[in-house]
Design an enzyme around this catalytic site. Structure first.
Site, PDB file in Angstrom:
ATOM      1  N   GLY A 133       0.870  -1.173   0.000  1.00 18.78           N
ATOM      2  CA  GLY A 133       0.000   0.000   0.000  1.00 18.78           C
ATOM      3  C   GLY A 133       0.906   1.221   0.000  1.00 18.78           C
ATOM      4  O   GLY A 133       1.859   1.298   0.792  1.00 18.78           O
TER       5      GLY A 133
ATOM      6  N   GLN B 223      -5.568  -8.898  -2.390  1.00 12.10           N
ATOM      7  CA  GLN B 223      -5.602  -7.895  -1.313  1.00 12.10           C
ATOM      8  C   GLN B 223      -7.037  -7.543  -0.916  1.00 12.10           C
ATOM      9  O   GLN B 223      -7.294  -7.189   0.240  1.00 12.10           O
ATOM     10  CB  GLN B 223      -4.865  -6.617  -1.746  1.00 12.10           C
TER      11      GLN B 223
ATOM     12  N   ASP C 266      -1.621   4.719  -6.203  1.00 12.48           N
ATOM     13  CA  ASP C 266      -0.178   4.561  -5.977  1.00 12.48           C
ATOM     14  C   ASP C 266       0.627   5.730  -6.525  1.00 12.48           C
ATOM     15  O   ASP C 266       1.718   6.024  -6.036  1.00 12.48           O
ATOM     16  CB  ASP C 266       0.313   3.249  -6.600  1.00 12.48           C
TER      17      ASP C 266
END
Ligand code: MRU
Length: 349
Positions: free
Chosen positions: A47, A197, A238
């Site tokens: 993350g 995830q 991201d």
């Protein structure tokens, strides 16, 4: 309750090993730069914001490991640790943002500093990065919670929760805050192939918080949308380019296209540390390529014949024109995103 993804106790770095969840909740210590590098590379800690925080503290771990005899040796050790950690993963810009902050702090120190004072200055900087991330995630939750309508179905992809940050998340911060405010809603968590995830981490976090969550395979999103069960999509990021193009976990782009096709607003939630204003568009964002085994024998079972090629990009880029808004600590940035990013984000309000 929020999770302590990354903890710093008595000068020692601990993380929750996310590769083991949801079967096992295990905190592990990272006591060398190589261990920090490996933990980031293998997604024990993952993350974008969490990677940045962990790397910043990893620089401090590097100082303890090197046992420098002088202030100069300590600064050199910090720089070497930062250079090494910068090679762990390429896409999440928070990693480079945090390491640049550590380098900049080291650059303010000079020959008169002792090894102990260098340690203390860099430890304070890394802990400031961790604390800021906590605060910023709360601000994102506060700014974005009004977007979660009473009775809504909300779809999310990958994990942008407490596990992906210092403790409260970005996309999931909206959900945590709306839940705290007493709102009722249902979450669809995309499983998120190949490393799951969504199924392993997002579902686990939302369940812990008492939020109604249903896991779906990634290829079910269109069907669930067509059934009228999704009123909003929210994901993390991201790296966000100056024009609003957003890199996030592979599969995010297809969710955005599906949302557009079904007239569902698609939101991104991210701190300002995830924006890379040096990049004009998402075309320049480096996309991490990962090992074939994540697909061909994920979780221990061979599912692709030997000798068959596998392609495994870990991220994709969602074009800005598919994004209804980006929730930041400064509020919700609205289209045209290149303008709102240029004005509100650059001005820091
Ligand atoms: O490969 P990962 O698990 O590090 O990818 C994480 C994501 O893509 C998240 O959605 C993103 O980093 C946002 S985290 C707040």
């Amino acid at each position: 309750m929020p999770v302590q993804t990354i903890s710093w106790r008595d000068g020692r770095l601990f993380i929750i090993d996310q590769t083991l969840l949801p079967v096992e909740y295990l905190e592990i210590e990272l006591s060398t730069v190589e261990q920090v590098w490996e933990a980031i590379r293998s997604l024990r800690v993952r993350g974008a914001p969490a990677i940045g925080v962990c790397a910043a503290l990893g620089v401090v771990v590097g100082l303890s490991e090197a046992r420098p005899a002088s202030g100069k040796a300590a600064i050199d050790a910090a720089r070497a640790a930062a250079d090494r950690l910068a090679t762990s993963r390429p896409t999440a810009v928070n990693l480079f943002w945090a390491l640049d902050r550590m380098r900049a702090r080291a650059a303010t120190l000079n020959g008169t500093d002792t090894a102990a004072s260098v340690f203390s200055a860099l430890e304070s900087e890394a802990l400031a990065i961790l604390d800021e991330d906590r605060r910023v995630c709360r601000q994102i939750g506060e700014a974005g919670a009004p977007l979660i309508a009473e009775g809504a179905g909300v779809l999310t992809h990958c994990n942008a929760g407490g596990l992906a940050t210092s403790d409260y998340g970005t996309a999931l911060a909206l959900l945590f805050r709306a839940h705290e405010l007493g709102r009722h809603f249902e979450v669809f968590a995309d499983e998120t192939r190949p490393l799951l995830q969504g199924a392993r981490l997002t579902a686990w976090e939302l369940q812990q918080a008492g939020i109604d969550v249903t896991v779906i395979c990634d290829n079910m999103a269109a069907q669930v949308m067509r059934e009228g069960r999704v009123q909003m999509v929210v994901v993390g990021a991201d790296r966000i380019a100056a024009n609003g193009d957003t890199a996030n976990k592979i599969g995010t782009y297809s969710v955005a296209v599906l949302a557009k096709a079904h007239g569902i607003p698609f939101y991104v939630a991210a701190p300002s540390s995830t924006f890379d204003l040096t990049l004009a568009s998402g075309a320049d964002i480096p996309i991490e390529q990962r090992a074939r085994e994540e697909i061909s024998e994920g979780f221990g079972r061979v599912t692709v014949p030997d000798g068959v090629k596998v392609y495994n990009p870990a991220f994709d880029v969602t074009p800005a024109d598919l994004i209804a808004g980006i929730v930041t600590e400064f509020g919700v940035l609205r289209p045209p995103l290149h303008e709102s990013i240029a004005t509100r984000l650059r001005a820091g309000n």
